[in-house]
Design an enzyme around this catalytic site. Structure first.
Site, PDB file in Angstrom:
ATOM      1  N   TRP A  65      44.842  37.602  45.609  1.00  0.00           N
ATOM      2  CA  TRP A  65      45.994  38.283  46.213  1.00  0.00           C
ATOM      3  C   TRP A  65      45.797  38.446  47.716  1.00  0.00           C
ATOM      4  O   TRP A  65      46.721  38.204  48.493  1.00  0.00           O
ATOM      5  CB  TRP A  65      46.209  39.636  45.543  1.00  0.00           C
ATOM      6  CG  TRP A  65      46.918  39.550  44.228  1.00  0.00           C
ATOM      7  CD1 TRP A  65      47.029  38.446  43.424  1.00  0.00           C
ATOM      8  CD2 TRP A  65      47.614  40.599  43.557  1.00  0.00           C
ATOM      9  NE1 TRP A  65      47.743  38.749  42.297  1.00  0.00           N
ATOM     10  CE2 TRP A  65      48.110  40.060  42.354  1.00  0.00           C
ATOM     11  CE3 TRP A  65      47.842  41.936  43.855  1.00  0.00           C
ATOM     12  CZ2 TRP A  65      48.850  40.826  41.446  1.00  0.00           C
ATOM     13  CZ3 TRP A  65      48.571  42.708  42.950  1.00  0.00           C
ATOM     14  CH2 TRP A  65      49.072  42.156  41.765  1.00  0.00           C
ATOM     15  N   ASP A 124      45.740  45.054  41.214  1.00  0.00           N
ATOM     16  CA  ASP A 124      45.499  44.128  40.106  1.00  0.00           C
ATOM     17  C   ASP A 124      44.300  44.620  39.291  1.00  0.00           C
ATOM     18  O   ASP A 124      43.629  43.848  38.621  1.00  0.00           O
ATOM     19  CB  ASP A 124      45.242  42.722  40.664  1.00  0.00           C
ATOM     20  CG  ASP A 124      45.506  41.618  39.643  1.00  0.00           C
ATOM     21  OD1 ASP A 124      46.336  41.834  38.743  1.00  0.00           O
ATOM     22  OD2 ASP A 124      44.888  40.547  39.745  1.00  0.00           O
ATOM     23  N   LYS A 164      49.666  45.863  38.295  1.00  0.00           N
ATOM     24  CA  LYS A 164      49.505  45.277  36.965  1.00  0.00           C
ATOM     25  C   LYS A 164      49.355  46.402  35.952  1.00  0.00           C
ATOM     26  O   LYS A 164      48.525  47.289  36.112  1.00  0.00           O
ATOM     27  CB  LYS A 164      48.271  44.370  36.923  1.00  0.00           C
ATOM     28  CG  LYS A 164      47.976  43.825  35.530  1.00  0.00           C
ATOM     29  CD  LYS A 164      46.999  42.671  35.555  1.00  0.00           C
ATOM     30  CE  LYS A 164      45.601  43.105  35.941  1.00  0.00           C
ATOM     31  NZ  LYS A 164      44.683  41.939  35.988  1.00  0.00           N
TER      32      LYS A 164
END
Length: 209
Positions: A65, A124, A164
């Site tokens: 990312w 994440d 997430k």
């Protein structure tokens, strides 16, 4: 002693992993991870990242990312990243290794962010999974709650949040809380996310703080 055999589930995961088109693409393009393609798809749809932005990346390693976001925010932008695991350096990324659940690590991260608010917080993060949903889902929900707490401390008004989340107990309540804090909230399942996985990505824009 004989060699230990891999479990059926771990062998299946390895087979899926190495035959995955996104794993293969990431390898060919010398990207940090297949997660690069997840955030790329979110960016194509939701247009979160712009030149000169400041972004916080939680659960950053191995850096998929952060690697993507640096390409979107340019040389005047800034990424402050954190993970319990090591991460090889990326130009434009200020990386802090440590456990985000530890208050000392959180304070060190806040110090790096500084006084100015950030434009995007992205997470994440995921726990080490035991294979037991009754254990794994609460652990995962604890991490996403911490990520949302980070938003409340550092995110600028009208800023964005990408996180997430694993569907299960607590998901609906968490989604409701995010909807109370942001103007627009979407639940995304990027193509690069494995179909069998419970993971989805909540994309929230227009922070009301």
């Amino acid at each position: 002693m004989g060699k230990k055999k891999r479990s059926a589930s771990s062998s299946r995961w390895l087979n899926e992993h190495f035959s995955d088109q996104f794993v293969q693409k990431a390898h060919k393009q010398k990207l940090r991870s297949r997660a690069y393609f997840k955030i790329d798809e979110i960016q194509q749809t939701d247009k979160l990242f712009k030149q000169g932005m400041t972004v916080v990346d939680l659960g950053a390693a191995p850096g998929g990312w952060s690697q993507y976001v640096v390409s979107q925010i340019g040389g005047k932008g800034r990424v402050i990243a954190c993970d319990i695991l090591e991460m090889d350096p990326i130009v434009g990324v200020d990386f802090l290794q440590g456990d985000f659940r530890d208050e000392n690590v959180l304070n060190a991260l806040l110090e790096r962010v500084g006084e100015a608010k950030v434009d995007v917080v992205m997470s994440d993060m995921a726990p080490n999974f035991s294979g037991m949903p009754s254990v794994d889902i609460p652990r995962a929900m604890y991490l996403v709650e911490l990520a949302l707490d980070m938003c409340k401390q550092v995110l600028a008004s009208k800023g964005s949040f990408v996180v997430k989340v694993f569907q299960g107990e607590g998901f609906d309540e968490y989604l409701r809380e995010i909807r109370s804090l942001f103007n627009v909230v979407k639940v995304r399942k990027p193509e690069a996310s494995r179909g069998r996985s419970r993971e989805v990505y909540i994309v929230a824009t227009g922070y009301k703080g």
